[in-house]
Design a protein around this motif. Sequence first.
Motif, PDB file in Angstrom:
ATOM      1  N   LEU A   1       0.079 -13.943   0.718  1.00 51.63           N
ATOM      2  CA  LEU A   1       0.508 -12.786   1.492  1.00 51.63           C
ATOM      3  C   LEU A   1       1.963 -12.379   1.225  1.00 51.63           C
ATOM      4  O   LEU A   1       2.232 -11.199   0.968  1.00 51.63           O
ATOM      5  N   PRO A   2       2.934 -13.282   1.238  1.00 49.50           N
ATOM      6  CA  PRO A   2       4.310 -12.858   0.933  1.00 49.50           C
ATOM      7  C   PRO A   2       4.466 -12.282  -0.470  1.00 49.50           C
ATOM      8  O   PRO A   2       5.193 -11.312  -0.678  1.00 49.50           O
ATOM      9  N   ALA A   3       3.757 -12.835  -1.435  1.00 45.11           N
ATOM     10  CA  ALA A   3       3.838 -12.322  -2.803  1.00 45.11           C
ATOM     11  C   ALA A   3       3.238 -10.923  -2.897  1.00 45.11           C
ATOM     12  O   ALA A   3       3.800 -10.028  -3.554  1.00 45.11           O
ATOM     13  N   VAL A   4       2.115 -10.706  -2.236  1.00 44.23           N
ATOM     14  CA  VAL A   4       1.484  -9.387  -2.234  1.00 44.23           C
ATOM     15  C   VAL A   4       2.390  -8.371  -1.543  1.00 44.23           C
ATOM     16  O   VAL A   4       2.568  -7.246  -2.030  1.00 44.23           O
ATOM     17  N   CYS A   5       2.993  -8.763  -0.435  1.00 42.43           N
ATOM     18  CA  CYS A   5       3.904  -7.859   0.273  1.00 42.43           C
ATOM     19  C   CYS A   5       5.118  -7.523  -0.590  1.00 42.43           C
ATOM     20  O   CYS A   5       5.552  -6.370  -0.653  1.00 42.43           O
ATOM     21  N   ALA A   6       5.674  -8.519  -1.251  1.00 36.69           N
ATOM     22  CA  ALA A   6       6.841  -8.294  -2.110  1.00 36.69           C
ATOM     23  C   ALA A   6       6.479  -7.372  -3.282  1.00 36.69           C
ATOM     24  O   ALA A   6       7.244  -6.457  -3.621  1.00 36.69           O
ATOM     25  N   LEU A   7       5.328  -7.575  -3.892  1.00 42.14           N
ATOM     26  CA  LEU A   7       4.892  -6.707  -4.989  1.00 42.14           C
ATOM     27  C   LEU A   7       4.642  -5.284  -4.499  1.00 42.14           C
ATOM     28  O   LEU A   7       4.997  -4.314  -5.179  1.00 42.14           O
ATOM     29  N   SER A   8       4.041  -5.150  -3.331  1.00 41.87           N
ATOM     30  CA  SER A   8       3.795  -3.818  -2.771  1.00 41.87           C
ATOM     31  C   SER A   8       5.101  -3.100  -2.481  1.00 41.87           C
ATOM     32  O   SER A   8       5.253  -1.912  -2.768  1.00 41.87           O
ATOM     33  N   LEU A   9       6.051  -3.818  -1.922  1.00 41.73           N
ATOM     34  CA  LEU A   9       7.356  -3.237  -1.635  1.00 41.73           C
ATOM     35  C   LEU A   9       8.075  -2.836  -2.921  1.00 41.73           C
ATOM     36  O   LEU A   9       8.666  -1.753  -3.008  1.00 41.73           O
ATOM     37  N   ALA A  10       7.991  -3.661  -3.945  1.00 35.43           N
ATOM     38  CA  ALA A  10       8.613  -3.344  -5.239  1.00 35.43           C
ATOM     39  C   ALA A  10       7.952  -2.119  -5.866  1.00 35.43           C
ATOM     40  O   ALA A  10       8.639  -1.246  -6.422  1.00 35.43           O
ATOM     41  N   ALA A  11       6.633  -2.031  -5.778  1.00 38.26           N
ATOM     42  CA  ALA A  11       5.932  -0.866  -6.333  1.00 38.26           C
ATOM     43  C   ALA A  11       6.300   0.406  -5.579  1.00 38.26           C
ATOM     44  O   ALA A  11       6.530   1.461  -6.189  1.00 38.26           O
ATOM     45  N   ALA A  12       6.387   0.328  -4.247  1.00 33.67           N
ATOM     46  CA  ALA A  12       6.774   1.497  -3.457  1.00 33.67           C
ATOM     47  C   ALA A  12       8.200   1.931  -3.786  1.00 33.67           C
ATOM     48  O   ALA A  12       8.482   3.118  -3.925  1.00 33.67           O
ATOM     49  N   ALA A  13       9.100   0.979  -3.943  1.00 35.02           N
ATOM     50  CA  ALA A  13      10.487   1.309  -4.295  1.00 35.02           C
ATOM     51  C   ALA A  13      10.556   1.956  -5.675  1.00 35.02           C
ATOM     52  O   ALA A  13      11.305   2.915  -5.889  1.00 35.02           O
ATOM     53  N   ALA A  14       9.768   1.445  -6.616  1.00 30.00           N
ATOM     54  CA  ALA A  14       9.760   2.025  -7.968  1.00 30.00           C
ATOM     55  C   ALA A  14       9.211   3.450  -7.943  1.00 30.00           C
ATOM     56  O   ALA A  14       9.760   4.348  -8.593  1.00 30.00           O
ATOM     57  N   LEU A  15       8.151   3.678  -7.188  1.00 30.26           N
ATOM     58  CA  LEU A  15       7.598   5.040  -7.076  1.00 30.26           C
ATOM     59  C   LEU A  15       8.615   5.980  -6.450  1.00 30.26           C
ATOM     60  O   LEU A  15       8.799   7.102  -6.912  1.00 30.26           O
ATOM     61  N   TRP A  16       9.280   5.529  -5.395  1.00 30.11           N
ATOM     62  CA  TRP A  16      10.296   6.366  -4.768  1.00 30.11           C
ATOM     63  C   TRP A  16      11.415   6.673  -5.749  1.00 30.11           C
ATOM     64  O   TRP A  16      11.860   7.812  -5.850  1.00 30.11           O
ATOM     65  N   TRP A  17      11.875   5.675  -6.480  1.00 31.46           N
ATOM     66  CA  TRP A  17      13.000   5.857  -7.398  1.00 31.46           C
ATOM     67  C   TRP A  17      12.677   6.888  -8.481  1.00 31.46           C
ATOM     68  O   TRP A  17      13.465   7.756  -8.783  1.00 31.46           O
ATOM     69  N   PHE A  18      11.479   6.801  -9.055  1.00 33.41           N
ATOM     70  CA  PHE A  18      11.142   7.694 -10.160  1.00 33.41           C
ATOM     71  C   PHE A  18      10.664   9.068  -9.697  1.00 33.41           C
ATOM     72  O   PHE A  18      10.683  10.013 -10.466  1.00 33.41           O
ATOM     73  N   ASP A  19      10.240   9.194  -8.437  1.00 36.55           N
ATOM     74  CA  ASP A  19       9.758  10.486  -7.947  1.00 36.55           C
ATOM     75  C   ASP A  19      10.767  11.176  -7.031  1.00 36.55           C
ATOM     76  O   ASP A  19      10.525  12.267  -6.552  1.00 36.55           O
ATOM     77  N   ARG A  20      11.909  10.556  -6.823  1.00 33.53           N
ATOM     78  CA  ARG A  20      12.894  11.135  -5.921  1.00 33.53           C
ATOM     79  C   ARG A  20      13.522  12.380  -6.532  1.00 33.53           C
ATOM     80  O   ARG A  20      13.477  12.587  -7.732  1.00 33.53           O
ATOM     81  N   THR A  21      14.102  13.195  -5.695  1.00 34.86           N
ATOM     82  CA  THR A  21      14.821  14.367  -6.169  1.00 34.86           C
ATOM     83  C   THR A  21      16.278  14.209  -5.776  1.00 34.86           C
ATOM     84  O   THR A  21      16.594  13.836  -4.656  1.00 34.86           O
ATOM     85  N   ASP A  22      17.130  14.454  -6.720  1.00 29.58           N
ATOM     86  CA  ASP A  22      18.557  14.423  -6.429  1.00 29.58           C
ATOM     87  C   ASP A  22      18.954  15.779  -5.897  1.00 29.58           C
ATOM     88  O   ASP A  22      18.125  16.662  -5.710  1.00 29.58           O
ATOM     89  N   ASP A  23      20.222  15.968  -5.669  1.00 31.53           N
ATOM     90  CA  ASP A  23      20.685  17.279  -5.222  1.00 31.53           C
ATOM     91  C   ASP A  23      20.260  18.334  -6.228  1.00 31.53           C
ATOM     92  O   ASP A  23      19.988  18.045  -7.391  1.00 31.53           O
ATOM     93  N   ALA A  24      20.232  19.554  -5.783  1.00 30.78           N
ATOM     94  CA  ALA A  24      19.840  20.669  -6.651  1.00 30.78           C
ATOM     95  C   ALA A  24      20.724  20.679  -7.897  1.00 30.78           C
ATOM     96  O   ALA A  24      21.895  20.321  -7.845  1.00 30.78           O
ATOM     97  N   PRO A  25      20.178  21.117  -9.020  1.00 34.01           N
ATOM     98  CA  PRO A  25      20.943  21.137 -10.276  1.00 34.01           C
ATOM     99  C   PRO A  25      21.924  22.302 -10.363  1.00 34.01           C
ATOM    100  O   PRO A  25      22.363  22.663 -11.423  1.00 34.01           O
ATOM    101  N   TYR A  26      22.269  22.871  -9.243  1.00 34.54           N
ATOM    102  CA  TYR A  26      23.250  23.963  -9.211  1.00 34.54           C
ATOM    103  C   TYR A  26      24.169  23.718  -8.015  1.00 34.54           C
ATOM    104  O   TYR A  26      23.797  23.024  -7.072  1.00 34.54           O
ATOM    105  N   ALA A  27      25.355  24.267  -8.094  1.00 36.62           N
ATOM    106  CA  ALA A  27      26.323  24.066  -7.009  1.00 36.62           C
ATOM    107  C   ALA A  27      27.224  25.285  -6.913  1.00 36.62           C
ATOM    108  O   ALA A  27      27.383  26.035  -7.881  1.00 36.62           O
ATOM    109  N   VAL A  28      27.812  25.460  -5.750  1.00 33.04           N
ATOM    110  CA  VAL A  28      28.794  26.522  -5.547  1.00 33.04           C
ATOM    111  C   VAL A  28      29.985  26.205  -6.432  1.00 33.04           C
ATOM    112  O   VAL A  28      30.461  25.078  -6.471  1.00 33.04           O
TER     113      VAL A  28
END
Length: 167
Positions: free
Chosen positions: A11-38
């Motif tokens: 169970l702890p290993a499965v939870c750790a792997l699930s958390l790592a996978a969720a963090a990786a998905l968030w990291w690669f699918d996240r959006t940074d600030d808009a590519p334009y600025a005032v």
Amino acid sequence: MPVSRTFRAALPAVCALSLAAAAALWWFDRTDDAPYAVSADGPRVTLAYDGERPDEDVDRFLTVFVQRLAAGDVKGVDALADGYPDGSGATQESSDFLRPLAASAAAGKVTAKVAGAEDARPLPQRLTAPGGGTSQAGLTLADGKHLRIQLAREHGVWWGYALAPAG
């Protein structure tokens, strides 16, 4: 009860792997600030809102749009449509009607009225680009000229282009 011990040990290993996978998905699918600025070097623009003030990202988009327009940077205005879904063809014609509005945008306060955002895109677009939505903004320039902007949010970033006036 060897199954119970095995389950508890895994169970702890499965939870750790699930958390790592969720963090990786968030990291690669996240959006940074808009590519334009005032731009600090661009003309100062005053943008007031008629009605409810939109969220910070729409406000930033509209401020950048008006600043680029006031500077006469029509190509820069067109670049604000680069991420708009299926809207790349609309920017090709915008230079003709935007160029004369540069002086109007630079003349003083611009008033904006923004419609509420909604996600009216077809399901396939919503699935391929989550965090989307559409809206429209009406701008009233200092000399009373009007301009409508079609807005869309893709992957959490607002994009848009000016709609050609009728006639």
